[in-house]
Design a protein around this motif. Sequence first.
Motif, PDB file in Angstrom:
ATOM      1  N   SER A   1      -2.833  16.537 -27.389  1.00 45.69           N
ATOM      2  CA  SER A   1      -1.835  16.707 -28.450  1.00 45.69           C
ATOM      3  C   SER A   1      -0.393  16.579 -27.942  1.00 45.69           C
ATOM      4  N   ILE A   2      -0.209  16.520 -26.640  1.00 45.07           N
ATOM      5  CA  ILE A   2       1.128  16.469 -26.048  1.00 45.07           C
ATOM      6  C   ILE A   2       1.375  15.075 -25.499  1.00 45.07           C
ATOM      7  N   GLN A   3       2.546  14.545 -25.758  1.00 46.67           N
ATOM      8  CA  GLN A   3       2.894  13.194 -25.322  1.00 46.67           C
ATOM      9  C   GLN A   3       3.659  13.217 -24.001  1.00 46.67           C
ATOM     10  N   LEU A   4       3.319  12.295 -23.127  1.00 42.26           N
ATOM     11  CA  LEU A   4       4.099  12.134 -21.900  1.00 42.26           C
ATOM     12  C   LEU A   4       5.555  11.871 -22.272  1.00 42.26           C
ATOM     13  N   GLY A   5       6.450  12.407 -21.496  1.00 46.21           N
ATOM     14  CA  GLY A   5       7.872  12.227 -21.756  1.00 46.21           C
ATOM     15  C   GLY A   5       8.481  13.317 -22.618  1.00 46.21           C
ATOM     16  N   GLU A   6       7.654  14.186 -23.196  1.00 42.38           N
ATOM     17  CA  GLU A   6       8.218  15.283 -23.987  1.00 42.38           C
ATOM     18  C   GLU A   6       9.095  16.130 -23.070  1.00 42.38           C
TER      19      GLU A   6
ATOM     20  N   SER B   1      10.023  26.055 -18.946  1.00 42.11           N
ATOM     21  CA  SER B   1       8.569  25.931 -19.053  1.00 42.11           C
ATOM     22  C   SER B   1       8.045  26.721 -20.248  1.00 42.11           C
ATOM     23  N   SER B   2       8.524  27.948 -20.404  1.00 42.51           N
ATOM     24  CA  SER B   2       8.097  28.781 -21.534  1.00 42.51           C
ATOM     25  C   SER B   2       8.499  28.157 -22.866  1.00 42.51           C
ATOM     26  N   GLN B   3       9.695  27.596 -22.915  1.00 43.85           N
ATOM     27  CA  GLN B   3      10.144  26.933 -24.142  1.00 43.85           C
ATOM     28  C   GLN B   3       9.289  25.708 -24.430  1.00 43.85           C
ATOM     29  N   PHE B   4       8.967  24.947 -23.395  1.00 46.17           N
ATOM     30  CA  PHE B   4       8.111  23.764 -23.541  1.00 46.17           C
ATOM     31  C   PHE B   4       6.749  24.171 -24.085  1.00 46.17           C
ATOM     32  N   ALA B   5       6.145  25.188 -23.485  1.00 47.25           N
ATOM     33  CA  ALA B   5       4.813  25.643 -23.896  1.00 47.25           C
ATOM     34  C   ALA B   5       4.831  26.174 -25.323  1.00 47.25           C
TER      35      ALA B   5
ATOM     36  N   GLY C   1      29.757  30.877 -11.962  1.00 42.55           N
ATOM     37  CA  GLY C   1      30.462  30.214 -13.055  1.00 42.55           C
ATOM     38  C   GLY C   1      29.945  28.824 -13.368  1.00 42.55           C
ATOM     39  N   ASP C   2      29.097  28.256 -12.511  1.00 33.60           N
ATOM     40  CA  ASP C   2      28.503  26.944 -12.816  1.00 33.60           C
ATOM     41  C   ASP C   2      27.542  27.069 -13.992  1.00 33.60           C
ATOM     42  N   THR C   3      27.546  26.071 -14.828  1.00 30.59           N
ATOM     43  CA  THR C   3      26.587  25.994 -15.929  1.00 30.59           C
ATOM     44  C   THR C   3      25.518  24.996 -15.528  1.00 30.59           C
ATOM     45  N   ILE C   4      24.288  25.481 -15.479  1.00 31.79           N
ATOM     46  CA  ILE C   4      23.160  24.671 -15.024  1.00 31.79           C
ATOM     47  C   ILE C   4      22.301  24.294 -16.220  1.00 31.79           C
ATOM     48  N   ARG C   5      21.989  23.013 -16.307  1.00 33.87           N
ATOM     49  CA  ARG C   5      21.060  22.511 -17.336  1.00 33.87           C
ATOM     50  C   ARG C   5      19.758  22.152 -16.630  1.00 33.87           C
ATOM     51  N   ILE C   6      18.672  22.701 -17.134  1.00 32.39           N
ATOM     52  CA  ILE C   6      17.353  22.343 -16.635  1.00 32.39           C
ATOM     53  C   ILE C   6      16.749  21.336 -17.599  1.00 32.39           C
ATOM     54  N   ASP C   7      16.402  20.158 -17.081  1.00 33.03           N
ATOM     55  CA  ASP C   7      15.661  19.150 -17.837  1.00 33.03           C
ATOM     56  C   ASP C   7      14.210  19.258 -17.399  1.00 33.03           C
ATOM     57  N   TYR C   8      13.337  19.546 -18.337  1.00 37.72           N
ATOM     58  CA  TYR C   8      11.923  19.820 -18.047  1.00 37.72           C
ATOM     59  C   TYR C   8      11.095  18.817 -18.852  1.00 37.72           C
ATOM     60  N   THR C   9      10.401  17.909 -18.141  1.00 36.40           N
ATOM     61  CA  THR C   9       9.753  16.765 -18.793  1.00 36.40           C
ATOM     62  C   THR C   9       8.302  16.617 -18.358  1.00 36.40           C
ATOM     63  N   LEU C  10       7.408  16.449 -19.331  1.00 36.60           N
ATOM     64  CA  LEU C  10       5.994  16.202 -19.024  1.00 36.60           C
ATOM     65  C   LEU C  10       5.844  14.792 -18.464  1.00 36.60           C
ATOM     66  N   ARG C  11       5.306  14.692 -17.241  1.00 37.65           N
ATOM     67  CA  ARG C  11       5.151  13.396 -16.575  1.00 37.65           C
ATOM     68  C   ARG C  11       3.704  12.967 -16.390  1.00 37.65           C
ATOM     69  N   ARG C  12       2.769  13.944 -16.314  1.00 38.46           N
ATOM     70  CA  ARG C  12       1.376  13.582 -16.048  1.00 38.46           C
ATOM     71  C   ARG C  12       0.464  14.634 -16.658  1.00 38.46           C
ATOM     72  N   LYS C  13      -0.719  14.186 -17.099  1.00 37.34           N
ATOM     73  CA  LYS C  13      -1.715  15.088 -17.671  1.00 37.34           C
ATOM     74  C   LYS C  13      -3.036  14.879 -16.935  1.00 37.34           C
ATOM     75  N   ASP C  14      -3.756  15.963 -16.704  1.00 40.25           N
ATOM     76  CA  ASP C  14      -5.066  15.905 -16.080  1.00 40.25           C
ATOM     77  C   ASP C  14      -6.009  16.785 -16.907  1.00 40.25           C
ATOM     78  N   ALA C  15      -6.670  16.179 -17.885  1.00 42.86           N
ATOM     79  CA  ALA C  15      -7.555  16.928 -18.780  1.00 42.86           C
ATOM     80  C   ALA C  15      -8.747  17.499 -18.027  1.00 42.86           C
ATOM     81  N   GLU C  16      -9.230  16.786 -17.043  1.00 44.67           N
ATOM     82  CA  GLU C  16     -10.399  17.245 -16.283  1.00 44.67           C
ATOM     83  C   GLU C  16     -10.116  18.574 -15.576  1.00 44.67           C
TER      84      GLU C  16
ATOM     85  N   TYR D   1       1.618  18.295 -15.553  1.00 47.88           N
ATOM     86  CA  TYR D   1       2.574  18.180 -14.447  1.00 47.88           C
ATOM     87  C   TYR D   1       3.931  17.782 -15.027  1.00 47.88           C
ATOM     88  N   CYS D   2       4.905  18.645 -14.788  1.00 46.96           N
ATOM     89  CA  CYS D   2       6.218  18.446 -15.395  1.00 46.96           C
ATOM     90  C   CYS D   2       7.302  18.312 -14.333  1.00 46.96           C
ATOM     91  N   GLU D   3       8.194  17.363 -14.573  1.00 43.79           N
ATOM     92  CA  GLU D   3       9.343  17.152 -13.696  1.00 43.79           C
ATOM     93  C   GLU D   3      10.436  18.147 -14.075  1.00 43.79           C
TER      94      GLU D   3
END
Length: 151
Positions: free
Chosen positions: A10-15, A71-75, A99-114, A119-121
């Motif tokens: 149900s989840i698409q790569l690149g999300e 990760s929690s937001q993604f899930a 004082g730095d503002t950090i942006r985390i980009d969290y992206t689904l790159r690979r799936k292993d159903a077995e 696996y997320c970048e």
Amino acid sequence: MRSCEQIIDSIQLGETVQFEKTVTEADVYMFAGITGDFAPVHVNEEYMKRTRFEGRIAHGVLILGLASTASSQFAARANIPGVSAGYDRVRFLGPVRFGDTIRIDYTLRRKDAERARLYCEVKGINQRNESVLSAEHVIKVIPNGNDSRLT
């Protein structure tokens, strides 16, 4: 209840999700208190002024912890029941200053159903568009507590 395969299909790569936070002095001191890591690089301004960093920097693992929020937001967004199976290839690429503002980009790159794994970048980028963190996060999908693939 959905099977692991149904959940993973149900989840698409690149999300992707993004999480952003400004790292404060309070964040660093609370993290130091929780972990016991009071190394001078994090808490001694005068010492750090004499280094190439020219001031205190946040704990790398604190910044990696921001990936857990992403990760929690993604899930939650993808309705994925799962647990963290760990982080691979973690690299702290640059200092994070108070004082730095950090942006985390969290992206689904690979799936292993077995193996019921996603696996997320993970990329951490500061407000100057400088990379400060790189990693791969593994999510173990667990549709119920009886799944034999929990280990």
